[in-house]
Design a protein around this motif. Structure first.
Motif, PDB file in Angstrom:
ATOM      1  N   GLN A   1      79.332  -2.375  70.818  1.00 20.74           N
ATOM      2  CA  GLN A   1      80.112  -1.806  69.725  1.00 20.74           C
ATOM      3  C   GLN A   1      79.294  -0.837  68.874  1.00 20.74           C
ATOM      4  O   GLN A   1      79.828  -0.240  67.940  1.00 20.74           O
ATOM      5  CB  GLN A   1      80.669  -2.922  68.838  1.00 20.74           C
ATOM      6  CG  GLN A   1      81.704  -3.791  69.539  1.00 20.74           C
ATOM      7  CD  GLN A   1      82.215  -4.923  68.664  1.00 20.74           C
ATOM      8  OE1 GLN A   1      81.986  -4.946  67.453  1.00 20.74           O
ATOM      9  NE2 GLN A   1      82.921  -5.866  69.273  1.00 20.74           N
ATOM     10  N   GLN A   2      77.995  -0.682  69.236  1.00 28.41           N
ATOM     11  CA  GLN A   2      77.093   0.189  68.462  1.00 28.41           C
ATOM     12  C   GLN A   2      77.241  -0.135  66.978  1.00 28.41           C
ATOM     13  O   GLN A   2      77.368   0.749  66.131  1.00 28.41           O
ATOM     14  CB  GLN A   2      77.388   1.661  68.746  1.00 28.41           C
ATOM     15  CG  GLN A   2      77.224   2.034  70.220  1.00 28.41           C
ATOM     16  CD  GLN A   2      77.503   3.483  70.484  1.00 28.41           C
ATOM     17  OE1 GLN A   2      76.927   4.359  69.846  1.00 28.41           O
ATOM     18  NE2 GLN A   2      78.406   3.769  71.426  1.00 28.41           N
ATOM     19  N   ALA A   3      77.228  -1.430  66.700  1.00 33.37           N
ATOM     20  CA  ALA A   3      77.613  -1.921  65.381  1.00 33.37           C
ATOM     21  C   ALA A   3      76.466  -1.873  64.379  1.00 33.37           C
ATOM     22  O   ALA A   3      75.300  -2.069  64.720  1.00 33.37           O
ATOM     23  CB  ALA A   3      78.126  -3.348  65.500  1.00 33.37           C
ATOM     24  N   ILE A   4      76.840  -1.612  63.162  1.00 31.51           N
ATOM     25  CA  ILE A   4      75.953  -1.713  62.016  1.00 31.51           C
ATOM     26  C   ILE A   4      76.821  -2.181  60.851  1.00 31.51           C
ATOM     27  O   ILE A   4      78.051  -2.035  60.889  1.00 31.51           O
ATOM     28  CB  ILE A   4      75.242  -0.380  61.722  1.00 31.51           C
ATOM     29  CG1 ILE A   4      74.077  -0.589  60.745  1.00 31.51           C
ATOM     30  CG2 ILE A   4      76.228   0.669  61.235  1.00 31.51           C
ATOM     31  CD1 ILE A   4      73.128   0.592  60.661  1.00 31.51           C
ATOM     32  N   THR A   5      76.207  -2.749  59.843  1.00 27.60           N
ATOM     33  CA  THR A   5      76.973  -3.449  58.821  1.00 27.60           C
ATOM     34  C   THR A   5      76.583  -2.984  57.426  1.00 27.60           C
ATOM     35  O   THR A   5      75.424  -2.638  57.182  1.00 27.60           O
ATOM     36  CB  THR A   5      76.717  -4.966  58.924  1.00 27.60           C
ATOM     37  OG1 THR A   5      77.060  -5.401  60.243  1.00 27.60           O
ATOM     38  CG2 THR A   5      77.546  -5.735  57.927  1.00 27.60           C
ATOM     39  N   THR A   6      77.556  -2.967  56.539  1.00 31.85           N
ATOM     40  CA  THR A   6      77.238  -2.865  55.120  1.00 31.85           C
ATOM     41  C   THR A   6      77.559  -4.209  54.481  1.00 31.85           C
ATOM     42  O   THR A   6      78.494  -4.898  54.885  1.00 31.85           O
ATOM     43  CB  THR A   6      78.042  -1.760  54.417  1.00 31.85           C
ATOM     44  OG1 THR A   6      79.441  -1.949  54.625  1.00 31.85           O
ATOM     45  CG2 THR A   6      77.632  -0.389  54.899  1.00 31.85           C
ATOM     46  N   VAL A   7      76.759  -4.555  53.487  1.00 32.40           N
ATOM     47  CA  VAL A   7      77.011  -5.779  52.725  1.00 32.40           C
ATOM     48  C   VAL A   7      77.184  -5.373  51.270  1.00 32.40           C
ATOM     49  O   VAL A   7      76.528  -4.448  50.782  1.00 32.40           O
ATOM     50  CB  VAL A   7      75.853  -6.791  52.886  1.00 32.40           C
ATOM     51  CG1 VAL A   7      74.541  -6.207  52.404  1.00 32.40           C
ATOM     52  CG2 VAL A   7      76.160  -8.079  52.152  1.00 32.40           C
ATOM     53  N   SER A   8      78.108  -6.040  50.581  1.00 31.69           N
ATOM     54  CA  SER A   8      78.390  -5.647  49.209  1.00 31.69           C
ATOM     55  C   SER A   8      78.867  -6.829  48.377  1.00 31.69           C
ATOM     56  O   SER A   8      79.533  -7.731  48.878  1.00 31.69           O
ATOM     57  CB  SER A   8      79.462  -4.547  49.179  1.00 31.69           C
ATOM     58  OG  SER A   8      79.691  -4.107  47.858  1.00 31.69           O
ATOM     59  N   ASN A   9      78.509  -6.805  47.089  1.00 32.93           N
ATOM     60  CA  ASN A   9      79.053  -7.771  46.143  1.00 32.93           C
ATOM     61  C   ASN A   9      80.169  -7.138  45.307  1.00 32.93           C
ATOM     62  O   ASN A   9      80.584  -7.697  44.296  1.00 32.93           O
ATOM     63  CB  ASN A   9      77.952  -8.332  45.236  1.00 32.93           C
ATOM     64  CG  ASN A   9      77.188  -7.239  44.493  1.00 32.93           C
ATOM     65  OD1 ASN A   9      77.508  -6.058  44.574  1.00 32.93           O
ATOM     66  ND2 ASN A   9      76.163  -7.633  43.752  1.00 32.93           N
ATOM     67  N   ILE A  10      80.640  -5.964  45.734  1.00 34.22           N
ATOM     68  CA  ILE A  10      81.692  -5.237  45.031  1.00 34.22           C
ATOM     69  C   ILE A  10      83.043  -5.533  45.670  1.00 34.22           C
ATOM     70  O   ILE A  10      83.208  -5.392  46.887  1.00 34.22           O
ATOM     71  CB  ILE A  10      81.423  -3.723  45.065  1.00 34.22           C
ATOM     72  CG1 ILE A  10      80.143  -3.408  44.301  1.00 34.22           C
ATOM     73  CG2 ILE A  10      82.586  -2.945  44.469  1.00 34.22           C
ATOM     74  CD1 ILE A  10      80.216  -3.692  42.836  1.00 34.22           C
ATOM     75  N   SER A  11      84.007  -5.909  44.854  1.00 33.04           N
ATOM     76  CA  SER A  11      85.335  -6.204  45.378  1.00 33.04           C
ATOM     77  C   SER A  11      86.030  -4.950  45.898  1.00 33.04           C
ATOM     78  O   SER A  11      86.637  -4.960  46.958  1.00 33.04           O
ATOM     79  CB  SER A  11      86.197  -6.860  44.294  1.00 33.04           C
ATOM     80  OG  SER A  11      87.524  -7.005  44.727  1.00 33.04           O
ATOM     81  N   ASP A  12      85.934  -3.865  45.158  1.00 33.22           N
ATOM     82  CA  ASP A  12      86.608  -2.620  45.543  1.00 33.22           C
ATOM     83  C   ASP A  12      85.558  -1.611  45.986  1.00 33.22           C
ATOM     84  O   ASP A  12      85.118  -0.755  45.219  1.00 33.22           O
ATOM     85  CB  ASP A  12      87.430  -2.087  44.367  1.00 33.22           C
ATOM     86  CG  ASP A  12      88.419  -1.005  44.787  1.00 33.22           C
ATOM     87  OD1 ASP A  12      88.209  -0.390  45.848  1.00 33.22           O
ATOM     88  OD2 ASP A  12      89.397  -0.778  44.054  1.00 33.22           O
ATOM     89  N   ILE A  13      85.145  -1.719  47.249  1.00 33.79           N
ATOM     90  CA  ILE A  13      84.098  -0.851  47.790  1.00 33.79           C
ATOM     91  C   ILE A  13      84.510   0.607  47.731  1.00 33.79           C
ATOM     92  O   ILE A  13      83.711   1.495  47.402  1.00 33.79           O
ATOM     93  CB  ILE A  13      83.765  -1.257  49.246  1.00 33.79           C
ATOM     94  CG1 ILE A  13      83.029  -2.596  49.251  1.00 33.79           C
ATOM     95  CG2 ILE A  13      82.922  -0.185  49.936  1.00 33.79           C
ATOM     96  CD1 ILE A  13      82.769  -3.130  50.643  1.00 33.79           C
TER      97      ILE A  13
END
Length: 373
Positions: free
Chosen positions: A300-312
Motif C-alpha cells: 500500500q506504500q503506506a505512511i501515517t500521520t498521527v494527531s491529537n486534533i479532532s478537526d485535522i
C-alpha cells in the motif's frame, strides 16, 4: 460539553504566571464527563506545562471541580514529577498539583476560571468547534484521464495521497467516534487490545519501546480499530484504488470520489513533528512506522500521520493561512468512472489481492474479475 476545545488563557496575576495556550478534551460517560486539560505557558522554559485530569459529578452545564495536575518535561514532553525537572526552571518557580476550577458551558462556549493555593488565577473562554461531516476543501473536478495526467506531473517523494469514497473531511477514526481523551485510549484501549491480541500475533509487541508501541497501534488501525492515526500513501494510484473500491460495479450516479494531496515535505519543513502520540501541543506529525506483523504496509506504500486534533482539516487550512502555504488540496473524480479506473489499476498491479495479502484480498480481487455487478 463533550468535545475538543482549543484557545488561549489569560493570567489574572501576570506577576505570578503568564498567558498561554490551552487544550481541553472532554469525553462523555454514562452519567458524567471526564476530561484532560493542557495548560501551556508562552515560555515553557520559564514556567512548566501542566496536564490536568478531572471528572465531573454529573452532566450539569456548570461544574465546580478539582483538577489533579502533573508537570511535563519540556525536553521529552512526557509527564513527570516536579522534583525531576524543578532544577530546569528559575529559582522560586513552583508547580501546583491541585487546581480548583469552575466550568460553564453555554451557547457553544466553554468558560473556565481556575486558581491554585499559590495565587495563580487564569481564565479562558473557548468556542465550540464547528463540527461538520463534509469537507471544507473545494476539490478540483477531474476525469480519471485528467487525474492520471495531473499526478504524473507532480514532484516525486514530495506529496502524500489519501483516497476516500466521498468528500468527507479529514479526521481520524478515533475522533470520528466522538472520543477526545487520548490518554484513555493509550492507557486503557491499547493495553486491553495488547492482552487480547498477543496470542494472535507472531511477534510480541513490547509497548515500552516507542517504535513497537507505534507499530502495534498502526496494526490496530489496519485491522479496523479506531485510532488517532490517519492513513496516507506515497502512491496516488493506491489512494485512487481505495477511493473507488467500495462503489458498486456499474454505478451510474453523480457522486464523486476524492483524493487528497498533502504537501508533507513543506509541512515537515515548517512545523515541528512530534514522535509521541499525545504531546501537550496541537500537532499533526508524519510517522513511518516499522512493519511488524503488518504485510499491508509495503504494497500500500503506506505512511501515517498521527494527531491529537479532532478537526485535522481545519488545522491544516489554518496553518496554511498562517504560513502562506497550500498544504492540502483535493481532486474529485466521478464515481461512475470506477470500471475504467479499476481496469487501469489492475494493469498497474493494484488490486485487492495485492493490497490485502491473504484470503480476503484474493477473494475480493476475484469477485471484481468474475462478477459484473
Amino acid at each position: 460539553m463533550k468535545g475538543q476545545w482549543l484557545g488561549e488563557y489569560t493570567s489574572i496575576n501576570k506577576s505570578i504566571y503568564s498567558d498561554g495556550d490551552v487544550i481541553v478534551n472532554i469525553d462523555e460517560l454514562d452519567k458524567n464527563y471526564r476530561g484532560i486539560i493542557n495548560i501551556v505557558p508562552k515560555n515553557i522554559m520559564s514556567l512548566p506545562i501542566s496536564v490536568g485530569y478531572f471528572e465531573t459529578p454529573d452532566k450539569a452545564y456548570e461544574q465546580s471541580i478539582t483538577i489533579r495536575a502533573n508537570p511535563v518535561d519540556p525536553y521529552s514532553l512526557y509527564e513527570t514529577h516536579w522534583t525531576k525537572i524543578k532544577n530546569i526552571y528559575p529559582s522560586g518557580t513552583f508547580f501546583s498539583e491541585s487546581i480548583q476550577a469552575n466550568f460553564k458551558c453555554k451557547n457553544n462556549t466553554l468558560t473556565i476560571t481556575a486558581s491554585t493555593k499559590e495565587g495563580i488565577q487564569v481564565e479562558t473562554e473557548l468556542l465550540q468547534p464547528n463540527y461538520t461531516e463534509t469537507s471544507r476543501i473545494t476539490g478540483s473536478e477531474m476525469s480519471w484521464t485528467d487525474f492520471k495526467s495531473y499526478v504524473s506531473s507532480l514532484s516525486k517523494n514530495k506529496f502524500l495521497f489519501r483516497g476516500q469514497m466521498k468528500p468527507w473531511k479529514l479526521q481520524t477514526s478515533f475522533h470520528r467516534r466522538n472520543r477526545y481523551c487520548l490518554d484513555s485510549f493509550l492507557n486503557n484501549d491499547v493495553q486491553i487490545l495488547h492482552k487480547r491480541l498477543s496470542s494472535l500475533t507472531e511477534h510480541f509487541f513490547d509497548l515500552n519501546k516507542a517504535e513497537q508501541n507505534g507499530a502495534f497501534i498502526n496494526l490496530l488501525q489496519h485491522h479496523g480499530y479506531p485510532t488517532p492515526l490517519l492513513d496516507w500513501s506515497h502512491s496516488p494510484y493506491v489512494s485512487a484504488f481505495f477511493a473507488f473500491r467500495d462503489w458498486p460495479i456499474g454505478y451510474s450516479g453523480t457522486e464523486k470520489i476524492r483524493v487528497y494531496i498533502f504537501d508533507s515535505t513543506k509541512w515537515q519543513d515548517v512545523l515541528r513533528q512530534f514522535q509521541i502520540l499525545n504531546p501537550p501541543f496541537p500537532h499533526l506529525s508524519v510517522m513511518d512506522f516499522i512493519s511488524i506483523n503488518n504485510p499491508r504496509l509495503v504494497p500500500q506504500q503506506a505512511i501515517t500521520t498521527v494527531s491529537n486534533i479532532s478537526d485535522i482539516e481545519h488545522y491544516l487550512l489554518t496553518k496554511g493561512k498562517d504560513y502562506g502555504i497550500d498544504f492540502i488540496k483535493a481532486i474529485d473524480i466521478p464515481a461512475n468512472q470506477r470500471e475504467e479506473a479499476m481496469s487501469d489499476l489492475r494493469y498497474m498491479g493494484i488490486t485487492a489481492g495485492s493490497m490485502f495479502p491473504g484470503i480476503d484480498g484474493a477473494c475480493e480481487e476475484l469477485k471484481e474479475n468474475y462478477f459484473n455487478q
